[in-house]
Design a protein around this motif. Structure first.
Motif, PDB file in Angstrom:
ATOM      1  N   GLU A 129       0.837  -1.200   0.000  1.00 26.87           N
ATOM      2  CA  GLU A 129       0.000   0.000   0.000  1.00 26.87           C
ATOM      3  C   GLU A 129       0.877   1.257   0.000  1.00 26.87           C
ATOM      4  OE1 GLU A 129      -2.465  -0.348   3.409  1.00 26.87           O
ATOM      5  OE2 GLU A 129      -3.875  -1.774   2.496  1.00 26.87           O
ATOM      6  N   SER A 130       1.888   1.251   0.854  1.00 28.25           N
ATOM      7  CA  SER A 130       2.788   2.396   0.945  1.00 28.25           C
ATOM      8  C   SER A 130       3.571   2.591  -0.338  1.00 28.25           C
ATOM      9  CB  SER A 130       3.751   2.196   2.130  1.00 28.25           C
ATOM     10  OG  SER A 130       4.667   3.265   2.236  1.00 28.25           O
ATOM     11  N   LEU A 131       4.079   1.487  -0.871  1.00 27.97           N
ATOM     12  CA  LEU A 131       4.885   1.553  -2.089  1.00 27.97           C
ATOM     13  C   LEU A 131       4.051   2.057  -3.268  1.00 27.97           C
ATOM     14  CD1 LEU A 131       7.693   0.905  -3.233  1.00 27.97           C
ATOM     15  CD2 LEU A 131       6.861  -1.379  -3.771  1.00 27.97           C
ATOM     16  N   GLN A 132       2.846   1.530  -3.403  1.00 23.93           N
ATOM     17  CA  GLN A 132       1.998   1.943  -4.509  1.00 23.93           C
ATOM     18  C   GLN A 132       1.630   3.415  -4.393  1.00 23.93           C
ATOM     19  OE1 GLN A 132      -0.747  -0.833  -6.461  1.00 23.93           O
ATOM     20  NE2 GLN A 132      -2.416   0.470  -5.815  1.00 23.93           N
ATOM     21  N   GLY A 133       1.333   3.862  -3.171  1.00 26.70           N
ATOM     22  CA  GLY A 133       1.002   5.268  -2.967  1.00 26.70           C
ATOM     23  C   GLY A 133       2.152   6.179  -3.327  1.00 26.70           C
ATOM     24  N   LEU A 134       3.348   5.796  -2.920  1.00 26.73           N
ATOM     25  CA  LEU A 134       4.529   6.611  -3.182  1.00 26.73           C
ATOM     26  C   LEU A 134       4.847   6.647  -4.670  1.00 26.73           C
ATOM     27  CD1 LEU A 134       7.766   6.613  -1.058  1.00 26.73           C
ATOM     28  CD2 LEU A 134       7.919   6.455  -3.539  1.00 26.73           C
ATOM     29  N   VAL A 135       4.844   5.487  -5.302  1.00 31.04           N
ATOM     30  CA  VAL A 135       5.231   5.408  -6.710  1.00 31.04           C
ATOM     31  C   VAL A 135       4.214   6.099  -7.610  1.00 31.04           C
ATOM     32  CG1 VAL A 135       5.557   3.833  -8.653  1.00 31.04           C
ATOM     33  CG2 VAL A 135       6.593   3.319  -6.439  1.00 31.04           C
ATOM     34  N   LEU A 136       2.936   5.848  -7.380  1.00 37.15           N
ATOM     35  CA  LEU A 136       1.916   6.390  -8.269  1.00 37.15           C
ATOM     36  C   LEU A 136       1.691   7.885  -8.066  1.00 37.15           C
ATOM     37  CD1 LEU A 136      -0.687   3.480  -8.290  1.00 37.15           C
ATOM     38  CD2 LEU A 136       1.146   3.959  -9.906  1.00 37.15           C
ATOM     39  N   SER A 137       2.178   8.427  -6.959  1.00 39.69           N
ATOM     40  CA  SER A 137       2.074   9.875  -6.744  1.00 39.69           C
ATOM     41  C   SER A 137       3.254  10.615  -7.363  1.00 39.69           C
ATOM     42  CB  SER A 137       2.004  10.181  -5.239  1.00 39.69           C
ATOM     43  OG  SER A 137       3.241   9.897  -4.607  1.00 39.69           O
ATOM     44  N   THR A 138       4.215   9.857  -7.890  1.00 40.23           N
ATOM     45  CA  THR A 138       5.407  10.457  -8.491  1.00 40.23           C
ATOM     46  C   THR A 138       5.187  10.674  -9.980  1.00 40.23           C
ATOM     47  OG1 THR A 138       6.829   9.312  -6.889  1.00 40.23           O
ATOM     48  CG2 THR A 138       7.886  10.177  -8.873  1.00 40.23           C
ATOM     49  N   LYS A 139       5.343  11.892 -10.430  1.00 34.94           N
ATOM     50  CA  LYS A 139       5.198  12.180 -11.850  1.00 34.94           C
ATOM     51  C   LYS A 139       6.309  11.476 -12.619  1.00 34.94           C
ATOM     52  CE  LYS A 139       3.129  16.702 -10.966  1.00 34.94           C
ATOM     53  NZ  LYS A 139       3.291  18.176 -11.099  1.00 34.94           N
ATOM     54  N   VAL A 140       5.951  10.840 -13.717  1.00 40.06           N
ATOM     55  CA  VAL A 140       6.903  10.038 -14.482  1.00 40.06           C
ATOM     56  C   VAL A 140       8.131  10.862 -14.860  1.00 40.06           C
ATOM     57  CG1 VAL A 140       7.251   8.667 -16.571  1.00 40.06           C
ATOM     58  CG2 VAL A 140       5.047   8.599 -15.393  1.00 40.06           C
ATOM     59  N   GLU A 141       7.901  12.097 -15.248  1.00 38.60           N
ATOM     60  CA  GLU A 141       8.995  12.926 -15.733  1.00 38.60           C
ATOM     61  C   GLU A 141       9.824  13.559 -14.616  1.00 38.60           C
ATOM     62  OE1 GLU A 141       5.390  15.577 -15.241  1.00 38.60           O
ATOM     63  OE2 GLU A 141       5.811  13.548 -15.997  1.00 38.60           O
ATOM     64  N   ILE A 175       2.309  -4.183 -10.189  1.00 39.52           N
ATOM     65  CA  ILE A 175       2.880  -4.267 -11.533  1.00 39.52           C
ATOM     66  C   ILE A 175       1.858  -3.815 -12.579  1.00 39.52           C
ATOM     67  CG2 ILE A 175       3.636  -5.908 -13.307  1.00 39.52           C
ATOM     68  CD1 ILE A 175       5.073  -7.444 -11.052  1.00 39.52           C
ATOM     69  N   GLY A 176       0.608  -4.198 -12.381  1.00 41.23           N
ATOM     70  CA  GLY A 176      -0.433  -3.782 -13.306  1.00 41.23           C
ATOM     71  C   GLY A 176      -0.566  -2.274 -13.366  1.00 41.23           C
ATOM     72  N   ARG A 177      -0.534  -1.638 -12.204  1.00 39.35           N
ATOM     73  CA  ARG A 177      -0.615  -0.177 -12.171  1.00 39.35           C
ATOM     74  C   ARG A 177       0.594   0.451 -12.838  1.00 39.35           C
ATOM     75  NH1 ARG A 177      -4.161   1.929  -8.404  1.00 39.35           N
ATOM     76  NH2 ARG A 177      -3.703   3.911  -9.451  1.00 39.35           N
ATOM     77  N   LEU A 178       1.746  -0.171 -12.666  1.00 39.04           N
ATOM     78  CA  LEU A 178       2.969   0.354 -13.286  1.00 39.04           C
ATOM     79  C   LEU A 178       2.875   0.281 -14.813  1.00 39.04           C
ATOM     80  CD1 LEU A 178       5.683  -1.181 -10.923  1.00 39.04           C
ATOM     81  CD2 LEU A 178       4.956   1.202 -11.045  1.00 39.04           C
ATOM     82  N   PHE A 179       2.348  -0.830 -15.325  1.00 38.19           N
ATOM     83  CA  PHE A 179       2.155  -0.949 -16.774  1.00 38.19           C
ATOM     84  C   PHE A 179       1.313   0.215 -17.296  1.00 38.19           C
ATOM     85  CE2 PHE A 179       3.283  -5.584 -17.037  1.00 38.19           C
ATOM     86  CZ  PHE A 179       4.100  -5.484 -18.158  1.00 38.19           C
ATOM     87  N   LEU A 180       0.181   0.445 -16.651  1.00 36.49           N
ATOM     88  CA  LEU A 180      -0.766   1.423 -17.161  1.00 36.49           C
ATOM     89  C   LEU A 180      -0.302   2.854 -16.928  1.00 36.49           C
ATOM     90  CD1 LEU A 180      -4.115  -0.292 -16.082  1.00 36.49           C
ATOM     91  CD2 LEU A 180      -2.825  -0.536 -18.207  1.00 36.49           C
ATOM     92  N   ILE A 230      -5.185  -5.248 -17.600  1.00 34.64           N
ATOM     93  CA  ILE A 230      -4.032  -4.605 -18.242  1.00 34.64           C
ATOM     94  C   ILE A 230      -4.172  -4.656 -19.752  1.00 34.64           C
ATOM     95  CG2 ILE A 230      -1.536  -4.721 -18.607  1.00 34.64           C
ATOM     96  CD1 ILE A 230      -1.310  -5.977 -15.817  1.00 34.64           C
ATOM     97  N   VAL A 231      -4.463  -5.857 -20.262  1.00 34.42           N
ATOM     98  CA  VAL A 231      -4.550  -6.065 -21.712  1.00 34.42           C
ATOM     99  C   VAL A 231      -5.677  -5.235 -22.321  1.00 34.42           C
ATOM    100  CG1 VAL A 231      -5.069  -7.774 -23.493  1.00 34.42           C
ATOM    101  CG2 VAL A 231      -3.523  -8.360 -21.626  1.00 34.42           C
ATOM    102  N   ASN A 232      -6.839  -5.239 -21.674  1.00 32.95           N
ATOM    103  CA  ASN A 232      -7.972  -4.497 -22.222  1.00 32.95           C
ATOM    104  C   ASN A 232      -7.734  -2.990 -22.210  1.00 32.95           C
ATOM    105  OD1 ASN A 232      -9.556  -6.694 -22.911  1.00 32.95           O
ATOM    106  ND2 ASN A 232     -10.573  -6.790 -20.927  1.00 32.95           N
ATOM    107  N   VAL A 233      -7.160  -2.478 -21.128  1.00 37.46           N
ATOM    108  CA  VAL A 233      -6.892  -1.032 -21.060  1.00 37.46           C
ATOM    109  C   VAL A 233      -5.848  -0.629 -22.099  1.00 37.46           C
ATOM    110  CG1 VAL A 233      -5.971   0.837 -19.637  1.00 37.46           C
ATOM    111  CG2 VAL A 233      -7.553  -0.813 -18.641  1.00 37.46           C
ATOM    112  N   MET A 234      -4.817  -1.449 -22.242  1.00 33.62           N
ATOM    113  CA  MET A 234      -3.773  -1.112 -23.205  1.00 33.62           C
ATOM    114  C   MET A 234      -4.257  -1.204 -24.650  1.00 33.62           C
ATOM    115  SD  MET A 234      -0.298  -2.735 -21.505  1.00 33.62           S
ATOM    116  CE  MET A 234       0.749  -1.963 -22.728  1.00 33.62           C
ATOM    117  N   SER A 235      -5.381  -1.904 -24.869  1.00 29.49           N
ATOM    118  CA  SER A 235      -5.930  -2.023 -26.218  1.00 29.49           C
ATOM    119  C   SER A 235      -6.872  -0.879 -26.561  1.00 29.49           C
ATOM    120  CB  SER A 235      -6.677  -3.351 -26.368  1.00 29.49           C
ATOM    121  OG  SER A 235      -7.905  -3.320 -25.645  1.00 29.49           O
ATOM    122  N   MET A 236      -7.215  -0.074 -25.576  1.00 24.60           N
ATOM    123  CA  MET A 236      -8.172   1.004 -25.802  1.00 24.60           C
ATOM    124  C   MET A 236      -7.582   2.086 -26.698  1.00 24.60           C
ATOM    125  SD  MET A 236      -9.724   1.406 -21.938  1.00 24.60           S
ATOM    126  CE  MET A 236     -10.724   2.819 -22.409  1.00 24.60           C
TER     127      MET A 236
END
Length: 282
Positions: A129-141, A175-180, A230-236
């Motif tokens: 939970e902590s890791l996902q919160g920290l990583v997903l709040s970080t702007k990619v750039e 990992i799924g969130r990281l893909f998307l 993951i697959v369905n979202v990436m196909s959109m």
């Protein structure tokens, strides 16, 4: 516990981080109304101490592992506050001032190794939970691409043991969130394709191992659900309209193949034709 309680008390008293004198112009700022101020230097010191509490290196006491992660996330958000202020002020951030530039790898590695791979279920859950919160709040750039790949390699090459099914579920969810989140931007640079390909293949191996747990297990069910999403979202249409569009199609095809091998791709049937059509049009 006295030192940790003191750190926690200070952090709990702050609704947002405020630059100290010399960190920037604070005139006419509502933030000055807050009695407790924390400088950029203070953010870094707090983060350093909290990491010691998390890994038990402070007085060999591991009892603060779980609560320390909550405060690490808060301190990290303070650092992002400084970064946003710098960007708003002059359009550029001082790379020496913000945790996401300097300490991202240190922080995510510590959380992953010390919490996500722990034996205690509650610690594992809180770690992810902590890791996902920290990583997903970080702007990619906001951090170097090399730092992202260091983290991606960590989670793909050192997953929780297959017997720790709840941890495997949490790991694949991350990992799924990281893909998307990361794939649209990172795949638009051809220089990244080789590393992204290696990462995707490593993740496909994790998916394959999860599916070997058997259809009667929750690990099998959640793996199918996560990969299908993951697959369905990436196909959109619009997921990636840049240079990486065909690469993303290949990623979807690679993950879909793992479901096909066990006859579990029913939820992604619309993706089969889409990804193969994209690949054949290269």
């Amino acid at each position: 516990g006295f030192v940790f309680d003191g750190i926690a008390s200070v952090i709990d008293s702050i609704d947002y981080a405020i630059p100290s004198a010399g960190d920037g112009d604070m005139e006419n700022s509502d933030e000055n109304k807050n009695d407790v101020q924390l400088s950029k230097c203070g953010v870094e010191v707090m983060a350093s101490l909290l990491l010691k509490f998390m890994d038990g290196s402070y007085e060999d006491d591991v009892s603060f592992k779980v609560p320390s992660m909550t405060y690490i996330n808060k301190v990290y958000s303070f650092s992002q506050h400084f970064s946003d202020r710098a960007l708003a002020g002059d359009g550029s951030a001082n790379s020496n001032a913000h945790l996401q530039e300097n300490e991202f790898v240190t922080m995510v590695t510590a959380i992953y190794n010390d919490a996500c791979l722990a034996k205690d279920g509650a610690t594992v859950k809180k770690g992810f939970e902590s890791l996902q919160g920290l990583v997903l709040s970080t702007k990619v750039e906001s951090i170097p691409v090399a730092n992202w790949f260091t983290f991606l390699d960590l989670v793909a090459t050192n997953p929780p043991g297959i017997t720790s099914q709840e941890a495997r579920v949490c790991s694949l969810s991350l990992i799924g969130r990281l893909f998307l989140t990361l794939m649209p931007e990172l795949s638009n640079q051809k220089d990244n394709w080789s590393q992204l390909e290696d990462w995707t293949i490593s993740v496909a191996s994790i998916v394959s191992d999860n599916l070997q747990a058997g259809r009667a297990t929750s690990l099998f069910e959640t793996t199918v659900q996560t990969v299908t999403n993951i697959v369905n979202v990436m196909s959109m249409s619009g997921f990636n309209e840049g240079e990486g569009v065909n690469f993303c199609a290949w990623v979807g095809e690679t993950l879909l193949f793992e479901l096909e091998k066990v006859g579990a791709c029913g939820g992604a049937t619309s993706m089969i034709a889409a990804t193969r059509g994209n690949n054949n049009s290269k």
